[in-house]
Motif scaffolding. Structure first.
Motif, PDB file in Angstrom:
ATOM      1  N   PRO A   1       5.502   0.410  -2.706  1.00 57.34           N
ATOM      2  CA  PRO A   1       6.756   0.031  -2.035  1.00 57.34           C
ATOM      3  C   PRO A   1       7.223  -1.370  -2.392  1.00 57.34           C
ATOM      4  O   PRO A   1       6.426  -2.267  -2.667  1.00 57.34           O
ATOM      5  N   ALA A   2       8.541  -1.558  -2.403  1.00 54.48           N
ATOM      6  CA  ALA A   2       9.141  -2.862  -2.682  1.00 54.48           C
ATOM      7  C   ALA A   2       9.004  -3.783  -1.477  1.00 54.48           C
ATOM      8  O   ALA A   2       8.919  -3.323  -0.331  1.00 54.48           O
ATOM      9  N   ALA A   3       8.956  -5.090  -1.770  1.00 54.51           N
ATOM     10  CA  ALA A   3       9.008  -6.148  -0.747  1.00 54.51           C
ATOM     11  C   ALA A   3       7.806  -6.133   0.193  1.00 54.51           C
ATOM     12  O   ALA A   3       7.831  -6.798   1.225  1.00 54.51           O
ATOM     13  N   GLU A   4       6.755  -5.388  -0.142  1.00 50.31           N
ATOM     14  CA  GLU A   4       5.544  -5.366   0.667  1.00 50.31           C
ATOM     15  C   GLU A   4       4.366  -5.856  -0.163  1.00 50.31           C
ATOM     16  O   GLU A   4       4.364  -5.731  -1.393  1.00 50.31           O
ATOM     17  N   PRO A   5       3.339  -6.432   0.488  1.00 51.61           N
ATOM     18  CA  PRO A   5       2.191  -6.938  -0.270  1.00 51.61           C
ATOM     19  C   PRO A   5       1.430  -5.819  -0.976  1.00 51.61           C
ATOM     20  O   PRO A   5       1.277  -4.714  -0.441  1.00 51.61           O
ATOM     21  N   VAL A   6       0.982  -6.100  -2.192  1.00 52.90           N
ATOM     22  CA  VAL A   6       0.083  -5.203  -2.916  1.00 52.90           C
ATOM     23  C   VAL A   6      -1.050  -6.051  -3.477  1.00 52.90           C
ATOM     24  O   VAL A   6      -0.816  -7.102  -4.078  1.00 52.90           O
TER      25      VAL A   6
END
Length: 659
Positions: free
Chosen positions: A241-246
């Motif tokens: 997902p975009a804009a979330e920590p990975v």
């Protein structure tokens, strides 16, 4: 029933190494007119590119070598003349002047801007492999036929027939093994009967280690996303997902593939802002937290005119030194015999470049280099004292700021603590900027030339390992125990552009770093992956997505291949065991094989005729099996290890056709 007059062979694996075997079979068959030969090529992926090099993958995946380096066509005049094909670089040049009609617009666009010293995409290299295969198929010698089976080989067994007459001849149910022939089972049913089989299996998926299995299991239970080690082109990056920590574990070459897909692959752009790259986000990027044992990515490659720096010539770890070991009947140890020679070469490369490129660092360069040369001579001092002699010379001539900390090059954050991740991020950016600056200096940078000596040395070590071997104990504790990861972090890095891009991403807040020696886990209370470094203050890094930026382990005993599992279970092959210095057996990564050509050793110690191995599964007998064959560079050094894979393929082909 024995071998028919017309020879039939199967190549299992149709990537670069399988293609090399096919090419060598055709060349040797042409040199032996009148003999019939049928070749079955088996791979679920299209032949030529195989699994890893498919032409339709993202063009953001770059090769780790420049255009001038790779080839699947040998250039050794002592081998049978190739019927078709050429090196990648010559193919590239041909397509720029007279492109094939089958090239796609993307391929034409990349070729138009691609130079000999640029890093091509893996997709374009896959197109080269496919074109080479097509050229070969158009030049089949008389009496040679080829069938391609786009399916998986799931088992290989000696051919058996009913009516066994003795215990030695009898197989299951009284069947009799047919000497010198094999049956190859295909996925979905059906089989082929052949006189010989070549295992050119390439990269295989592997079972996860205990920690990875625990992370995967926890992810399933808690609804997290866990991406295990994989070929990058096989991963669905849109699922992150975009804009979330990975959380991304590993900062080797696969890390830069992940980085590219989650940034440029999401529509972001790198912009030259007055000589420094800046990143313009698209808003679709995740927030990447990168972790590795060192805490930093691999060092970038230097800008050079060739694969090896021309200003560096090995003085100590040479073919002559290897010949001296062979002449005395000594099987060298890595730490005791080989590393001290390469260590000397590395020191000489660094300090000779230092005095050449930085005037005034040494008051009298000639006196210093003469004293250093004397101290480095292998027979001028005992093995225990040469390093002390070098230190004495450096103490007189070189100030502390200009000393080489060789082991520290691979661990630039070692011995440092950071109060916060922001402080760590700033330190990593400084490292990346400095490393890219050094890469741009090329042969004028002492650090990069020290690494260049290590790079030269790897080519010599590959010959030492494959030809004379090294002691098992030093393979386990030295070569694989510490040197392999050390030299890969220094000499196997990406183009310098990748370091510049990573520093831009860090400045833009898209990438941050976890720190050295990270520990990973799952916080079941919050339902998140965690990572923490003992050297960085502040709370742990947390994320609901974790990516293993690692290739699947190249270990035959942990493979996830039905074929290799069957061969191991039936005792037709076995992993090689090595003995540690304490006398304990250790299972190595590759198959136990007998040279030459390489044939697997069965569980009972027998070496059956007609079964051959090439490529990654030779990792217990050869070192550095993953890298492509090296095209000969005009004016550059020619190391025997550069085209060893192609000579191995030729030995297999000659054994099959009887040349």
């Amino acid at each position: 029933m024995g071998k028919s007059q017309s020879i039939r062979t199967a190549i299992i694996g149709a990537g670069p190494r399988g293609t090399s075997v096919l090419e060598r079979l055709l060349a040797n068959a042409a040199a032996r007119p009148g003999s019939g030969l049928h070749i079955d090529v088996i791979d679920p992926y299209p032949a030529g590119p195989g699994h890893v090099w498919q032409p339709d993958q993202s063009r953001l995946y770059l090769m780790n070598t420049q255009s001038f380096y790779p080839t699947v066509i040998p250039e050794d005049p002592g081998l049978a003349k190739p019927l078709a094909g050429t090196t990648f670089d010559r193919w590239r040049a041909r397509q720029q002047t007279g492109p094939l009609p089958s090239l796609t617009p993307d391929e034409r666009s990349e070729l138009a801007a691609l130079g000999s010293r640029d890093f091509p995409s893996r997709a374009l290299y896959g197109r080269y492999l496919r074109c080479t295969l097509e050229e070969l198929m158009a030049k089949l010698p008389d009496g040679v036929t080829v069938s391609f089976h786009e399916t998986e080989a799931v088992w290989v067994r000696p051919t058996v027939t009913g009516g066994g007459t003795s215990a030695e001849e009898a197989g299951p149910g009284g069947a009799t093994a047919v000497a010198g022939t094999f049956d190859v089972g295909l996925a979905g049913g059906g089989s082929l009967t052949v006189d010989s089989v070549v295992l050119a299996l390439g990269h295989l998926s592997s079972r996860l280690n205990p920690e990875q299995r625990e992370l995967q299991s926890s992810a399933k239970q808690l609804g997290l996303k866990y991406f295990p080690p994989a070929v990058p082109a096989d991963v669905d990056w849109s699922a992150i997902p975009a804009a979330e920590p990975v959380l991304v574990r590993g900062m080797g070459l696969n890390f830069f593939d992940v980085m590219g897909q989650l940034t440029e692959g999401r529509g972001g752009k790198f912009i030259d802002a007055g000589g420094r790259l800046e990143y313009q986000p698209s808003g679709q990027e995740p927030l990447i937290s990168a972790a590795s044992r060192r805490g930093t990515p691999y060092r970038a490659k230097a800008a050079l005119g060739g694969y090896y720096p021309s200003s560096v010539t090995l003085r100590y770890l040479t073919d002559a030194a290897l010949a001296r070991f062979a002449a005395t009947g000594i099987t060298p140890g890595f730490d005791h015999d080989l590393w001290p020679l390469l260590h000397r070469d590395t020191l000489w490369a660094y300090y000779s470049t230092l005095v050449r490129s930085q005037k005034g660092v040494v008051p009298d360069p000639a006196v210093f280099l003469a004293a250093l040369d004397e101290a480095l001579r292998p027979h001028a001092h005992s093995a225990a004292s040469w390093e002390a002699a070098v230190e004495s010379v450096l103490a007189v001539h070189i100030g502390p700021r200009h000393r080489l900390d060789l082991l520290g090059l691979a661990s630039p954050l070692a011995g440092r603590s950071f109060a916060s991740r922001a402080e760590l991020d700033a330190a990593v950016v400084d490292y990346l900027v400095d490393d890219a600056r050094r890469s741009a200096l090329g042969e004028q940078d002492p650090v990069k030339m020290a690494i260049g000596a290590l790079h030269h040395g790897r080519a010599v070590l590959k010959t030492a390992v494959a030809d004379g071997g090294i002691t098992d104990a030093s393979w386990v504790a030295g070569l694989r125990g510490w040197f392999e990861s050390f030299v890969e972090g220094l000499a196997s890095g990406p183009p310098a552009l990748r370091s510049e891009q990573l520093s831009a991403l860090a400045r833009a807040g898209v990438v941050s770093f976890v720190g050295p020696d990270p520990r990973f886990g799952v916080d079941r209370r919050t339902g998140r992956f965690t990572a923490v470094s003992p050297w960085v203050g502040g709370p742990p890094v947390t994320a609901t997505t974790m990516v293993e930026a690692l290739a699947p382990a190249n270990r035959v005993s942990a493979n996830d291949s039905p074929l290799l599992e069957q061969l191991l279970a039936d005792g037709m092959v076995r992993p090689r065991l090595m003995m540690t210095a304490e006398g304990a057996p250790v299972q190595s990564t590759g198959l136990d094989v007998a040279p030459h050509p390489y044939r697997p050793v069965a569980s009972n110690g027998a070496v059956p005729d007609g079964l051959y191995v090439l490529g990654l599964q030779l990792s217990a007998s050869q070192w550095g099996t993953a890298i492509a064959a090296e095209a000969i560079q005009p004016g550059g050094p020619t190391y025997p290890s550069g085209q060893r894979t192609l000579r191995d393929a030729d030995e297999i082909a000659r054994a099959i056709v009887g040349n």
